[in-house]
Scaffold this motif. Structure first.
Motif, mmCIF file in Angstrom:
data_model
loop_
_atom_site.group_PDB
_atom_site.id
_atom_site.type_symbol
_atom_site.label_atom_id
_atom_site.label_comp_id
_atom_site.label_asym_id
_atom_site.label_seq_id
_atom_site.Cartn_x
_atom_site.Cartn_y
_atom_site.Cartn_z
ATOM 1 N N HIS A 1 -37.019 8.173 -49.649
ATOM 2 C CA HIS A 1 -37.665 9.041 -50.632
ATOM 3 C C HIS A 1 -39.107 8.609 -50.864
ATOM 4 N N GLU B 1 -41.416 9.837 -48.264
ATOM 5 C CA GLU B 1 -41.773 11.256 -48.408
ATOM 6 C C GLU B 1 -42.824 11.470 -49.478
ATOM 7 N N GLY C 1 -34.273 16.681 -47.433
ATOM 8 C CA GLY C 1 -35.282 15.721 -47.004
ATOM 9 C C GLY C 1 -34.579 14.409 -46.787
ATOM 10 N N THR C 2 -34.823 13.457 -47.681
ATOM 11 C CA THR C 2 -34.163 12.164 -47.507
ATOM 12 C C THR C 2 -33.259 11.832 -48.678
#
Lengths: 143, 432
Positions: free
Chosen positions: B187, B190, B364-365
């Motif tokens: 995270h 990102e 995403g993550t």
């Protein structure tokens, strides 16, 4: 003079509205008006049909989540400002509209607004005193 | 680097001899000081003097989380509060939390075993280590803090949260090592990208991850994105917190600090010890813990031992990365979640069908949890606003119980896939 509206909870996925309409069509239910409200992942389809009780039974049988709600159907002149006049009458008496959708009757010079308000009986009186025609259920189902 | 070669690279027979002595001590310790243990030992017909070999440990009764909850909060403490210098606690996702205590000696041991984790993951006194685990009742933050400090590195105790600030600190204070959950590291990468920061060009060079399961694929991704060497470590509050096991630079299994924790891999059904290399439930006996000793505590984590000696020179046995759970616990962004908790919340809400599905995805993550709930015919409100409020209400109730945001999605009745009449409760689309 309330009109029965059929509401259906629909998941937001391809083909689901078609499934709903397909079931109704195959069972001879004719729609008078249709409105779709949407949230992120679901929607509510609201309909006025010629035979609401039959539609309700059929849809439940087909696994749909159905609610029957009373709405008002008001005739309005199909001219600029027509709807505003109706709404003005309601506003003056503090009637709140939860949702509404309009449709045009076949004859052409009048439009009809179907609306759900917080105080249904009051609204009906308000509209009639203001000179608007609130349609009966039969008027609407047999349009 | 090996932090304490005397113990970490001890000859196997010496480790076993040390373990036996310490096992004999701990059984005596709990028998004398913990009435709940005395009762368990009496019931199993075991006396401290019956422990003559290490194999005799299998005569001892297991301890489970249910046992701990029955005697919540202090029933398993072996020392009076005057000798307990620290309390930590689990989040209590399945009922009462487990409250654990540490004596001054335990805190010292904890720093020793987390120093091994730090050194194994490459931390030296020249490093600047950002500890992004939460500091608080959770053992992660404080546990790693003291180990890193003991190694002599500089600790930045930033704690969890506020990712942009984390990245700014990382840039400005020239952080060389990061300690957090692997999903949080992704995270961060990102958020950094959105801020226009390239984490690869930072001084950051190592990352030590724990508190949640992750995969080899995720390791490669993190190493690539952050420009670090990433190692795994393992621990649980009931046994110590972080520091129970750790990877060395070989990144091939986690060394268990066997001089402090006696590990077993058992058949979760029968409780029998499994032959070396077979996968089963991990259980630990603490060998040196004074305040909160545990005898054969069942972790519910599934893993296997790796018998071959490691190239790093440590002789401590390795465990494979945790492969799953014996219960249905899910770990989402480092938070433990049980489907039963979600079910309990839903059953208290009128208008919700008992059918639901938990869908785990990775946006995403970050792990995301969605709870699909079938709307009931009986209470379907015609108003959109009410339906949306209904969704929010369920989300809020779930948040209060789970401590993390679960997105609620209303679906049509009978739309949740049922397998042989029973709904499939968990769909994991995170694709590790």
């Amino acid at each position: 003079m309330t009109v029965k509206q059929i509401s259906v909870f629909l998941e937001n996925r391809a083909g689901r509205l078609w499934e709903l309409c397909d079931v109704l069509g195959k069972n001879g239910i004719n729609m008078r008006a249709l409105s779709i409200g949407e949230a992120a992942d679901f929607g509510i389809v609201r309909m006025i049909v010629n035979e609401p009780d039959k539609a309700n039974t059929i849809l439940k049988g087909a696994g749909f989540t159905v609610a029957e709600t009373d709405v008002l159907a008001v005739e309005i002149p199909d001219v600029p400002g027509g709807l505003a006049k109706v709404l003005g009458a309601l506003k003056d008496k503090g009637v709140n509209i939860e949702y509404a959708y309009a449709f045009v009757a076949r004859s052409g010079d009048k439009a009809i607004v179907s609306m759900r308000v917080d105080t249904q009986a009051d609204a009906e009186t308000v509209l009639e005193v203001a000179g608007f025609k609130v349609l009966s259920a039969d008027d609407v189902y047999n349009l | 680097m090996i932090w304490n070669a005397e113990y970490e690279s001890m000859k196997r027979e010496d480790i076993r001899e040390l373990q036996l002595r310490r096992l004999q001590w701990i059984v005596k310790w709990v028998n004398e000081r913990v009435p709940a243990y005395k009762k368990k030992l009496d019931k199993a017909g075991v006396k401290p003097s019956d422990i003559k070999t290490l194999e005799d440990s299998t005569k001892l009764p297991f301890t489970t989380k249910d046992d701990l909850m029955e005697d919540y909060p202090f029933g398993f403490f072996a020392l009076p509060m005057s000798k307990v210098v620290r309390i930590h606690s689990t989040s209590g996702t399945t009922g009462d939390p487990v409250v654990v205590g540490y004596s001054r000696g335990d805190i010292n041991t904890w720093a020793e075993v987390t120093a091994r984790v730090a050194a194994g993951g490459g931390v030296t006194e020249d490093d600047v280590i950002q500890v992004s685990f939460g500091y608080g009742l959770f053992t992660g933050g404080f546990g790693m803090h003291y180990g890193v400090e003991r190694v002599g590195a500089t600790v930045i105790p930033v704690s969890a949260g506020n990712t942009e600030r984390q990245i700014m600190i990382m840039q400005n204070l020239k952080t060389t090592g990061l300690i957090c959950t692997p999903s949080y590291a992704l995270h961060m990468s990102e958020v950094a990208a959105k801020m226009g920061v390239d984490m690869r060009s930072m001084p950051l060079r190592i990352a030590l991850f724990g508190a949640e399961p992750w995969s080899e694929g995720m390791r490669k991704e993190i190493e690539e994105r952050l420009g670090v060497m990433a190692t795994d470590n393992y621990g649980l509050s009931e046994i110590m917190g972080p520091g129970v096991a750790f990877e060395c630079e070989q990144k091939n299994g986690l060394h268990i600090s066997e001089d402090h924790f006696l590990p077993e891999v058992i058949d979760p059904e029968t409780g029998e010890q499994l032959p070396m290399g077979e996968t089963g439930e991990l259980a630990f006996t603490t060998l040196t813990k004074e305040a909160f000793p545990m005898i054969r505590y069942r972790t519910k984590d599934l893993t296997s031992f790796i018998a071959e000696p490691c190239e790093c020179g440590r002789t401590l046995i390795r465990m494979a990365r945790v492969q799953g759970r014996t219960d249905d616990m899910l770990i989402i962004r480092g938070v433990n979640v049980f489907p039963s908790q979600i079910e309990h919340v839903l059953t208290e809400i009128e208008g919700v069908e008992p059918q639901y599905q938990i869908v785990l995805t990775r946006e995403g993550t970050m792990d995301q949890i969605e709870v699909w709930v079938e709307v009931s015919q009986a209470v379907f409100p015609d108003a959109m606003r009410k339906l949306v409020e209904f969704e929010r209400d369920i989300e809020n109730r779930l948040y209060n119980v789970l401590g993390l945001h679960a997105k609620v999605k209303l679906v049509e009745p009978n739309s949740i896939e049922r397998t042989a009449g029973k709904a499939k409760r968990v769909v994991d689309r995170r694709g590790n």
